[in-house]
Scaffold this motif. Structure first.
Motif, PDB file in Angstrom:
ATOM      1  N   LYS A  46       7.537  -1.597   9.225  1.00  0.00           N
ATOM      2  CA  LYS A  46       6.135  -1.173   9.214  1.00  0.00           C
ATOM      3  C   LYS A  46       5.488  -1.316  10.582  1.00  0.00           C
ATOM      4  N   ARG A  79       0.186  -2.117   7.736  1.00  0.00           N
ATOM      5  CA  ARG A  79       0.898  -1.495   6.620  1.00  0.00           C
ATOM      6  C   ARG A  79       1.469  -0.150   7.084  1.00  0.00           C
ATOM      7  N   HIS A  80       2.445   0.360   6.354  1.00  0.00           N
ATOM      8  CA  HIS A  80       2.750   1.777   6.491  1.00  0.00           C
ATOM      9  C   HIS A  80       1.452   2.521   6.170  1.00  0.00           C
ATOM     10  N   ASP A 103       0.540   4.967   4.613  1.00  0.00           N
ATOM     11  CA  ASP A 103       0.292   5.428   3.241  1.00  0.00           C
ATOM     12  C   ASP A 103       0.234   4.271   2.243  1.00  0.00           C
ATOM     13  N   ARG A 104       0.189   3.042   2.763  1.00  0.00           N
ATOM     14  CA  ARG A 104       0.140   1.871   1.881  1.00  0.00           C
ATOM     15  C   ARG A 104      -1.122   1.030   2.091  1.00  0.00           C
TER      16      ARG A 104
END
Length: 261
Positions: free
Chosen positions: A95, A237-238, A240-241
């Motif tokens: 990440k 975070r990634h 999309d997270r």
């Protein structure tokens, strides 16, 4: 990835007149100018470093089939590689490396105008890389070094024997490192004959040069705002997270920044 720096406590920040603020700002400006000139000097020294000819025949998996290192320049003379932590068997890329890579597509448009190709290299098989790249919505080139010595030769992958010994060669020193993969940036030049030269690599906190978000955060009153976290990049975070509204003052505990998950 250790990115710890001292943060400013804004709880009791002094409030002064515009005149006093301007005087303090000019004092800081003098220091900022010193740093700018020092960075310019170091950049000149960096460009003056000797080169090493790349003799090994590295072959990468790409969407266009197998390609050698010289082919990755895409017709340009300079190649900038993000060593992206994504090993065979991992479910997804690191990440923190993803945080770095989120800045690549915008930069790539401009780098191409200055004779630079930017791409990522990981040991994961190309199919796994493509699955993750599609999920993240990235457009930059990303190739697999699976089956080659490229990552090991450029100091970002370590064997289990090396890890078991307690220390690995990373960032030009022998030191403990907790993972089989490490972040880095490497730069290469290709001359008119097609010969490729390694000109520069940096690791550790040196990779922050690709994390433009950090540079912007450091302009704000809270800075990186990482004090009190389990480790400096625990909030990352990634993309999309992330939660829809990231307004909390502290981030929940997660796995280590370079975790496989």
């Amino acid at each position: 990835m250790n990115t710890a720096i001292a943060e400013t406590n804004i709880v009791d920040q002094p409030v002064v007149s515009r005149e006093r603020w301007l005087a303090a700002r000019k004092t800081l400006l003098a220091r900022e100018k010193e740093l700018t000139r020092l960075q310019d000097d170091i950049a000149r020294e960096r460009r003056a470093l000797p080169w090493v000819r790349v003799e090994k025949d590295y072959v990468f998996e790409t969407l266009d089939g197998p390609r050698r290192l010289a082919d990755l320049f895409d017709g340009r003379s300079q190649l900038l590689v993000q060593h992206f932590m994504f090993a065979p068997g991992w479910e997804q890329g690191c990440k923190s490396c993803s945080y770095m890579a989120d800045h690549n597509d915008g930069a790539n448009l401009h780098l191409a105008q200055r004779d630079v190709t930017l791409l990522a290299v990981s040991r994961a098989p190309l199919a796994d890389i493509e699955r993750f790249r599609r999920r993240m919505g990235w457009r930059f080139g990303w190739v697999s070094s699976h089956g080659s010595d490229f990552n090991r030769d450029f100091g970002v992958s370590f064997s289990q024997d090396e890890l078991s010994s307690g220390k690995v060669d990373y960032n030009y020193v022998r030191q403990p490192f907790p993972h089989e993969e490490a972040p880095g940036i490497s730069v290469f030049h290709r001359d008119e004959t097609g010969a490729v030269f390694h000109t520069y690599s940096r690791y550790g906190r040196g990779v922050e040069t690709m994390m433009h978000t950090y540079a912007l955060l450091e302009l704000t009153p809270k800075g990186r705002d990482e004090d009190g976290l389990d480790y400096p990049m625990a909030w990352v975070r990634h993309h999309d997270r992330y939660e829809p509204a990231a307004a909390a003052s502290t981030a929940p505990t997660t796995a280590a920044c370079c975790s496989k998950a």
